[in-house]
Design an enzyme around this catalytic site. Structure first.
Site, PDB file in Angstrom:
ATOM      1  N   THR A 133      20.383 -23.408 -27.137  1.00  0.00           N
ATOM      2  CA  THR A 133      19.079 -22.679 -26.830  1.00  0.00           C
ATOM      3  C   THR A 133      18.693 -23.450 -25.536  1.00  0.00           C
ATOM      4  O   THR A 133      18.722 -24.525 -25.197  1.00  0.00           O
ATOM      5  CB  THR A 133      17.869 -22.987 -27.865  1.00  0.00           C
ATOM      6  OG1 THR A 133      16.774 -22.641 -27.182  1.00  0.00           O
ATOM      7  CG2 THR A 133      17.748 -24.552 -28.289  1.00  0.00           C
ATOM      8  N   ASP A 134      17.916 -22.850 -24.523  1.00  0.00           N
ATOM      9  CA  ASP A 134      17.158 -23.310 -23.366  1.00  0.00           C
ATOM     10  C   ASP A 134      15.871 -24.404 -23.873  1.00  0.00           C
ATOM     11  O   ASP A 134      15.624 -25.199 -23.027  1.00  0.00           O
ATOM     12  CB  ASP A 134      16.694 -22.117 -22.447  1.00  0.00           C
ATOM     13  CG  ASP A 134      15.657 -21.282 -23.146  1.00  0.00           C
ATOM     14  OD1 ASP A 134      15.096 -21.441 -24.337  1.00  0.00           O
ATOM     15  OD2 ASP A 134      14.975 -20.610 -22.528  1.00  0.00           O
ATOM     16  N   GLU A 135      15.462 -24.199 -25.117  1.00  0.00           N
ATOM     17  CA  GLU A 135      14.373 -25.181 -25.552  1.00  0.00           C
ATOM     18  C   GLU A 135      14.859 -26.927 -25.191  1.00  0.00           C
ATOM     19  O   GLU A 135      13.917 -27.537 -25.162  1.00  0.00           O
ATOM     20  CB  GLU A 135      14.007 -25.030 -26.770  1.00  0.00           C
ATOM     21  CG  GLU A 135      13.470 -23.400 -26.844  1.00  0.00           C
ATOM     22  CD  GLU A 135      12.634 -23.240 -28.241  1.00  0.00           C
ATOM     23  OE1 GLU A 135      12.025 -24.227 -28.740  1.00  0.00           O
ATOM     24  OE2 GLU A 135      12.123 -21.922 -28.243  1.00  0.00           O
ATOM     25  N   TYR A 159      12.304 -28.405 -33.841  1.00  0.00           N
ATOM     26  CA  TYR A 159      13.428 -27.479 -33.654  1.00  0.00           C
ATOM     27  C   TYR A 159      14.416 -27.958 -32.500  1.00  0.00           C
ATOM     28  O   TYR A 159      15.614 -28.012 -32.463  1.00  0.00           O
ATOM     29  CB  TYR A 159      13.115 -26.222 -33.337  1.00  0.00           C
ATOM     30  CG  TYR A 159      14.018 -25.026 -32.849  1.00  0.00           C
ATOM     31  CD1 TYR A 159      15.013 -24.752 -33.910  1.00  0.00           C
ATOM     32  CD2 TYR A 159      13.811 -24.537 -31.642  1.00  0.00           C
ATOM     33  CE1 TYR A 159      16.084 -23.909 -33.213  1.00  0.00           C
ATOM     34  CE2 TYR A 159      14.858 -23.796 -31.205  1.00  0.00           C
ATOM     35  CZ  TYR A 159      16.025 -23.429 -31.865  1.00  0.00           C
ATOM     36  OH  TYR A 159      16.793 -22.574 -31.390  1.00  0.00           O
ATOM     37  N   LYS A 163      18.361 -29.154 -32.073  1.00  0.00           N
ATOM     38  CA  LYS A 163      19.481 -28.556 -31.285  1.00  0.00           C
ATOM     39  C   LYS A 163      19.995 -29.589 -30.254  1.00  0.00           C
ATOM     40  O   LYS A 163      21.279 -29.463 -29.927  1.00  0.00           O
ATOM     41  CB  LYS A 163      18.806 -27.086 -30.632  1.00  0.00           C
ATOM     42  CG  LYS A 163      18.383 -26.185 -31.795  1.00  0.00           C
ATOM     43  CD  LYS A 163      19.594 -25.583 -32.626  1.00  0.00           C
ATOM     44  CE  LYS A 163      20.539 -24.843 -31.619  1.00  0.00           C
ATOM     45  NZ  LYS A 163      21.589 -24.088 -32.338  1.00  0.00           N
TER      46      LYS A 163
HETATM   47  P1  NAD Z   1      18.445 -16.859 -37.265  1.00  0.00           P
HETATM   48  O1  NAD Z   1      17.301 -17.867 -37.994  1.00  0.00           O
HETATM   49  O2  NAD Z   1      17.835 -15.439 -37.351  1.00  0.00           O
HETATM   50  O3  NAD Z   1      19.852 -16.881 -38.333  1.00  0.00           O
HETATM   51  C1  NAD Z   1      20.132 -18.115 -38.549  1.00  0.00           C
HETATM   52  C2  NAD Z   1      21.396 -17.919 -39.580  1.00  0.00           C
HETATM   53  O4  NAD Z   1      21.907 -19.043 -40.059  1.00  0.00           O
HETATM   54  C3  NAD Z   1      20.850 -17.274 -40.795  1.00  0.00           C
HETATM   55  O5  NAD Z   1      21.753 -16.211 -41.272  1.00  0.00           O
HETATM   56  C4  NAD Z   1      21.047 -18.386 -42.003  1.00  0.00           C
HETATM   57  O6  NAD Z   1      21.146 -18.027 -43.396  1.00  0.00           O
HETATM   58  C5  NAD Z   1      22.033 -19.137 -41.599  1.00  0.00           C
HETATM   59  N1  NAD Z   1      22.030 -20.521 -42.000  1.00  0.00           N
HETATM   60  C6  NAD Z   1      21.041 -21.419 -41.850  1.00  0.00           C
HETATM   61  N2  NAD Z   1      21.429 -22.627 -42.139  1.00  0.00           N
HETATM   62  C7  NAD Z   1      22.750 -22.584 -42.601  1.00  0.00           C
HETATM   63  C8  NAD Z   1      23.668 -23.473 -43.067  1.00  0.00           C
HETATM   64  N3  NAD Z   1      23.359 -24.870 -43.535  1.00  0.00           N
HETATM   65  N4  NAD Z   1      24.983 -22.993 -43.299  1.00  0.00           N
HETATM   66  C9  NAD Z   1      25.450 -21.829 -43.067  1.00  0.00           C
HETATM   67  N5  NAD Z   1      24.600 -20.861 -42.449  1.00  0.00           N
HETATM   68  C10 NAD Z   1      23.270 -21.402 -42.467  1.00  0.00           C
HETATM   69  O7  NAD Z   1      18.774 -17.451 -36.076  1.00  0.00           O
HETATM   70  P2  NAD Z   1      19.067 -16.479 -34.892  1.00  0.00           P
HETATM   71  O8  NAD Z   1      17.880 -16.246 -33.875  1.00  0.00           O
HETATM   72  O9  NAD Z   1      19.992 -15.767 -34.847  1.00  0.00           O
HETATM   73  O10 NAD Z   1      19.727 -18.061 -33.766  1.00  0.00           O
HETATM   74  C11 NAD Z   1      21.199 -18.064 -34.040  1.00  0.00           C
HETATM   75  C12 NAD Z   1      21.508 -19.364 -32.992  1.00  0.00           C
HETATM   76  O11 NAD Z   1      21.206 -19.057 -31.842  1.00  0.00           O
HETATM   77  C13 NAD Z   1      20.677 -20.414 -33.464  1.00  0.00           C
HETATM   78  O12 NAD Z   1      21.530 -21.590 -33.246  1.00  0.00           O
HETATM   79  C14 NAD Z   1      19.673 -20.659 -32.636  1.00  0.00           C
HETATM   80  O13 NAD Z   1      19.214 -21.990 -32.445  1.00  0.00           O
HETATM   81  C15 NAD Z   1      20.423 -19.833 -31.187  1.00  0.00           C
HETATM   82  N6  NAD Z   1      19.515 -19.442 -30.387  1.00  0.00           N
HETATM   83  C16 NAD Z   1      18.515 -18.432 -30.583  1.00  0.00           C
HETATM   84  C17 NAD Z   1      17.968 -17.934 -29.558  1.00  0.00           C
HETATM   85  C18 NAD Z   1      16.905 -16.868 -30.025  1.00  0.00           C
HETATM   86  O14 NAD Z   1      16.037 -16.354 -29.126  1.00  0.00           O
HETATM   87  N7  NAD Z   1      16.593 -16.336 -31.438  1.00  0.00           N
HETATM   88  C19 NAD Z   1      18.012 -18.210 -28.487  1.00  0.00           C
HETATM   89  C20 NAD Z   1      18.976 -19.057 -27.984  1.00  0.00           C
HETATM   90  C21 NAD Z   1      19.583 -19.637 -29.092  1.00  0.00           C
HETATM   91  O1  DAU Z   2      13.935 -19.950 -26.032  1.00  0.00           O
HETATM   92  C1  DAU Z   2      15.108 -19.764 -27.245  1.00  0.00           C
HETATM   93  C2  DAU Z   2      14.107 -19.878 -28.215  1.00  0.00           C
HETATM   94  O2  DAU Z   2      13.516 -18.789 -28.508  1.00  0.00           O
HETATM   95  C3  DAU Z   2      15.143 -20.084 -29.681  1.00  0.00           C
HETATM   96  O3  DAU Z   2      15.851 -21.332 -29.284  1.00  0.00           O
HETATM   97  C4  DAU Z   2      14.399 -19.795 -30.825  1.00  0.00           C
HETATM   98  O4  DAU Z   2      15.372 -19.865 -31.967  1.00  0.00           O
HETATM   99  C5  DAU Z   2      13.776 -18.794 -30.885  1.00  0.00           C
HETATM  100  O5  DAU Z   2      12.724 -18.762 -32.091  1.00  0.00           O
HETATM  101  C6  DAU Z   2      12.741 -18.729 -29.576  1.00  0.00           C
HETATM  102  O6  DAU Z   2      11.726 -19.523 -29.733  1.00  0.00           O
HETATM  103  P1  DAU Z   2      10.250 -19.361 -29.351  1.00  0.00           P
HETATM  104  O7  DAU Z   2       9.342 -20.291 -29.810  1.00  0.00           O
HETATM  105  O8  DAU Z   2      10.152 -19.226 -27.687  1.00  0.00           O
HETATM  106  O9  DAU Z   2      10.064 -17.789 -29.942  1.00  0.00           O
HETATM  107  P2  DAU Z   2       8.979 -16.935 -30.697  1.00  0.00           P
HETATM  108  O10 DAU Z   2       9.166 -15.689 -31.046  1.00  0.00           O
HETATM  109  O11 DAU Z   2       8.570 -17.706 -31.869  1.00  0.00           O
HETATM  110  O12 DAU Z   2       7.612 -17.275 -29.671  1.00  0.00           O
HETATM  111  C7  DAU Z   2       7.566 -16.684 -28.553  1.00  0.00           C
HETATM  112  C8  DAU Z   2       6.393 -17.110 -27.617  1.00  0.00           C
HETATM  113  O13 DAU Z   2       5.270 -16.212 -28.415  1.00  0.00           O
HETATM  114  C9  DAU Z   2       5.960 -18.621 -27.987  1.00  0.00           C
HETATM  115  O14 DAU Z   2       5.444 -18.827 -26.787  1.00  0.00           O
HETATM  116  C10 DAU Z   2       5.139 -18.440 -28.913  1.00  0.00           C
HETATM  117  C11 DAU Z   2       4.322 -17.054 -29.036  1.00  0.00           C
HETATM  118  N1  DAU Z   2       3.746 -16.534 -30.314  1.00  0.00           N
HETATM  119  C12 DAU Z   2       4.693 -16.550 -31.355  1.00  0.00           C
HETATM  120  C13 DAU Z   2       4.373 -15.920 -32.358  1.00  0.00           C
HETATM  121  C14 DAU Z   2       5.425 -15.796 -33.806  1.00  0.00           C
HETATM  122  C15 DAU Z   2       2.756 -16.205 -30.478  1.00  0.00           C
HETATM  123  O15 DAU Z   2       1.811 -16.098 -29.303  1.00  0.00           O
HETATM  124  N2  DAU Z   2       2.191 -15.533 -31.585  1.00  0.00           N
HETATM  125  C16 DAU Z   2       3.070 -15.565 -32.497  1.00  0.00           C
HETATM  126  O16 DAU Z   2       2.443 -15.221 -33.752  1.00  0.00           O
END
Ligand code: NAD
Ligand code: DAU
Length: 355
Positions: A133-135, A159, A163
């Site tokens: 992630t970019d975080e 989180y 990561k």
């Molecule tokens: P998600 O939470 O939707 O899905 C995670 C999946 O991993 C789930 O299906 C869960 O059951 C599985 N899981 C959790 N713990 C596990 C374990 N110990 N063993 C096997 N499976 C397990 O997450 P996502 O949003 O699909 O993100 C996927 C990956 O991409 C993550 O590594 C996250 O850090 C990264 N990522 C997400 C975003 C985003 O915006 N969602 C952006 C950048 C990177």
């Molecule tokens: O940047 C990549 C990341 O993006 C991933 O690594 C994470 O897995 C993914 O969850 C996401 O993280 P964020 O914290 O940016 O996503 P989230 O959707 O939780 O929140 C997006 C923005 O919106 C953040 O600034 C918090 C805000 N927010 C979120 C929720 C759930 C609100 O204002 N209200 C809300 O109820």
């Protein structure tokens, strides 16, 4: 030839599995623990598809994972499995350490011993791609340049710290053992099958349910948004052509403040599914207590992956968000089924104390 995907029942993993099998006939073994975020309904279209094998397991299982590797002999492992929600990491960080740090470590150990016994050609061809992630780079001020791959790691939440730790472990397995690893650091994804605890799907489902749309703090936090299918194509490209040991930043060139995202979602719903009283869904917007340690701005400089691997996103934010809102309108049953049990408990925990 076949690949392993971990976390393939989650949001991005499921989109990746569906996308991969649309593009290739190469089979996938999909390993997922099925936490609250894992949803096999997202993969229902693959029920009778012999190219997809689902295994219910933890990436940290030091018995099952080595057995699966020995049995299926994958040419690549793509690691999506993680705890992914920042707010959950603030309330209870332990699962994040267990899966993202300890789980990734055990997975790396399992993969290393599998890789060590491959013949020279298969060893050379093997890839371990870690999805990050970019975080991990921390927070930017308004005018600072976007994150490049050289930006120092400054994770701010449990989180992002977990990561970052996993990224470092992956890097060290290349440096120390020569494991052929690749890492991608991507910005915020959005699109189909996104669990409605994250900003965009939460706003869509709350709006339709007549509930409030909770904006943290002043709503001026900035994220870069990438349509999930573009993330999938970037990962396919990095597996195919990435340079071993390198990291690639992946982003959508779509920096937007949260409040603007929510206004866009409301405007699309006003057009596609107007409220019965004809008022705008923006009436449901409520400003609530901010997230602890809330990062102000993320921005990705995605020039390296474009320059070196020829990847760039296909969707603009306008096209991607319209498709996403339409998908949620067309898939109310998926939403209803997801909104049970653990998810409801989470909504109580997260929003009860926010005014
Ligand atoms: P998600 O939470 O939707 O899905 C995670 C999946 O991993 C789930 O299906 C869960 O059951 C599985 N899981 C959790 N713990 C596990 C374990 N110990 N063993 C096997 N499976 C397990 O997450 P996502 O949003 O699909 O993100 C996927 C990956 O991409 C993550 O590594 C996250 O850090 C990264 N990522 C997400 C975003 C985003 O915006 N969602 C952006 C950048 C990177
Ligand atoms: O940047 C990549 C990341 O993006 C991933 O690594 C994470 O897995 C993914 O969850 C996401 O993280 P964020 O914290 O940016 O996503 P989230 O959707 O939780 O929140 C997006 C923005 O919106 C953040 O600034 C918090 C805000 N927010 C979120 C929720 C759930 C609100 O204002 N209200 C809300 O109820």
């Amino acid at each position: 030839m076949m690949i392993f995907v971990t976390g393939g029942a989650g949001f991005i993993g499921a989109n990746f599995v569906l996308d991969w099998l649309q593009e290739h006939d190469e089979p996938i073994v999909n390993i997922d623990k099925l936490t609250y975020a894992g949803n096999l309904e997202s993969l229902a279209s693959l029920q009778d598809d012999s190219r997809h094998t689902f295994v219910h397991a933890d990436i940290g299982d030091t018995k099952v994972i080595p057995e699966l590797l020995a049995k299926h002999q994958p040419r690549a492992v793509i690691n999506f499995a993680a705890e992914s929600h920042v707010d959950r990491s603030i309330h209870s960080p332990e699962d994040f350490i267990q899966t993202n740090v300890v789980g990734t470590f055990h997975l790396l150990e399992s993969v290393r011993s599998y890789w060590n016994q491959l013949d020279q050609q298969n060893k050379t061809d093997f890839r371990f791609l870690h999805v990050s992630t970019d975080e991990v780079y921390g927070s930017l001020t308004k005018n600072e340049p976007a994150f490049t791959e050289q930006h120092q790691y400054e994770p701010n939440s449990p989180y992002s710290a977990s990561k970052a730790a996993s990224d470092h472990l992956v890097r060290s397995y290349h440096h120390t053992y020569g494991l052929p690893v690749l890492t991608t650091n991507c910005s915020n994804n959005y699109g189909p099958y996104h669990f409605p605890e994250k900003l965009i799907p939460l706003m869509i489902v709350n709006a339709l349910a007549g509930k409030s749309l909770p904006i943290y703090g002043d709503g001026q936090q900035i994220r870069d948004w990438l349509y999930v299918k573009d993330h999938c194509s970037a990962i396919r490209r990095v597996v195919a052509a990435g340079i071993i040991g390198e990291t690639y930043n992946v982003g959508g060139w779509n920096e937007k403040p949260n409040i603007e995202i929510v206004h866009t979602v409301c405007a699309l719903l006003d057009e596609l599914r107007p409220r019965e009283d004809k008022k705008s869904y923006t009436e449901q917007i409520t400003f609530v207590t901010d997230r602890l340690g809330h990062d102000r701005r993320y921005a990705i400089d995605a020039r390296k992956i474009e320059r070196e691997l020829g990847w760039k996103p296909a969707e603009t934010f306008d096209t991607g968000i319209r498709k996403t809102v339409q998908w949620y309108l067309d898939n109310q049953e998926w939403v209803a089924n997801v909104q049970s049990g653990a998810y409801r408990d989470w909504v109580e925990t997260n929003y009860a104390e926010r005014t």
